[in-house]
Motif scaffolding. Sequence first.
Motif, PDB file in Angstrom:
ATOM      1  N   THR A   2       0.852  -1.194   0.000  1.00  0.00           N
ATOM      2  CA  THR A   2       0.000   0.000   0.000  1.00  0.00           C
ATOM      3  C   THR A   2       0.885   1.240   0.000  1.00  0.00           C
ATOM      4  OG1 THR A   2      -0.078   0.217   2.388  1.00  0.00           O
ATOM      5  CG2 THR A   2      -1.698  -1.259   1.374  1.00  0.00           C
ATOM      6  N   ASP A  73     -10.195  -2.440  -1.358  1.00  0.00           N
ATOM      7  CA  ASP A  73      -9.269  -1.324  -1.568  1.00  0.00           C
ATOM      8  C   ASP A  73      -7.808  -1.731  -1.398  1.00  0.00           C
ATOM      9  OD1 ASP A  73     -11.621   0.111  -1.700  1.00  0.00           O
ATOM     10  OD2 ASP A  73     -11.359   1.102   0.233  1.00  0.00           O
ATOM     11  N   LEU A  74      -7.563  -2.905  -0.830  1.00  0.00           N
ATOM     12  CA  LEU A  74      -6.199  -3.361  -0.581  1.00  0.00           C
ATOM     13  C   LEU A  74      -5.712  -4.261  -1.709  1.00  0.00           C
ATOM     14  CD1 LEU A  74      -6.383  -4.343   3.190  1.00  0.00           C
ATOM     15  CD2 LEU A  74      -5.661  -2.168   2.198  1.00  0.00           C
ATOM     16  N   GLU A  75      -4.426  -4.236  -1.956  1.00  0.00           N
ATOM     17  CA  GLU A  75      -3.837  -5.096  -2.968  1.00  0.00           C
ATOM     18  C   GLU A  75      -4.120  -6.575  -2.674  1.00  0.00           C
ATOM     19  OE1 GLU A  75       0.671  -6.271  -4.288  1.00  0.00           O
ATOM     20  OE2 GLU A  75       0.245  -4.144  -3.959  1.00  0.00           O
ATOM     21  N   SER A 161     -13.120  -1.165   4.395  1.00  0.00           N
ATOM     22  CA  SER A 161     -12.304  -0.266   3.581  1.00  0.00           C
ATOM     23  C   SER A 161     -10.847  -0.300   4.053  1.00  0.00           C
ATOM     24  CB  SER A 161     -12.840   1.165   3.714  1.00  0.00           C
ATOM     25  OG  SER A 161     -12.641   1.619   5.047  1.00  0.00           O
ATOM     26  N   ALA A 162      -9.986   0.242   3.229  1.00  0.00           N
ATOM     27  CA  ALA A 162      -8.578   0.392   3.612  1.00  0.00           C
ATOM     28  C   ALA A 162      -8.468   1.297   4.837  1.00  0.00           C
ATOM     29  CB  ALA A 162      -7.763   0.957   2.456  1.00  0.00           C
ATOM     30  N   HIS A 163      -9.372   2.276   4.947  1.00  0.00           N
ATOM     31  CA  HIS A 163      -9.374   3.156   6.113  1.00  0.00           C
ATOM     32  C   HIS A 163      -9.619   2.359   7.393  1.00  0.00           C
ATOM     33  CE1 HIS A 163      -9.886   6.839   8.438  1.00  0.00           C
ATOM     34  NE2 HIS A 163     -10.963   6.270   8.971  1.00  0.00           N
TER      35      HIS A 163
END
Length: 176
Positions: A2, A73-75, A161-163
């Motif tokens: 990220t 949202d993450l790889e 989410s990535a958040h």
Amino acid sequence: MTDDGSIWQCSMCGEHHHGLATVFGPPAPEPWVEATRRQRRRGEINDDLCAFEDDAGHERYFLRGHLEIKAPDLEEGQFIWSVWVELDVHGWEMTSRHWDDPDRDQLLPLPGILATDLPYTKATRGLGVRVFTRPPGVVPFVKLDRSQDHPLVDEQREGISAHRVAELNNELLGSR
């Protein structure tokens, strides 16, 4: 990787990594941690399985699994809670009998109870789950009973989410 600039040390490999950690979990089920030294001496634990006799003389059986949560949202595409599940004697016997069986992924799911405290406002220990075995060498998949009213159930159903993963990293690893 990220674009998060944080660095953290992996408890499994000991290496330092950049970005967000996407797997968290304890090395033992909470009841094992809470057990007396005498109970632990007479019990057994390894990276995947744990068994011991409690104060009331009941055998308790645990299996480590992965509670996977979509994180598009993450790889990596997912976030994983590495959790411990308490099994009944039937589930334990099935697990023991088929642990090295190349076809163990064909077994029916095993009912269990989450035996890991996770950082949620509502307790996670005691949530009902199903454990889906996978081929030897692959950690079993843990699916929460969706009828339970809990934020973790919502996250497993809907994803995060990535958040949210960054929030968990901050809470569990601190600012590094």
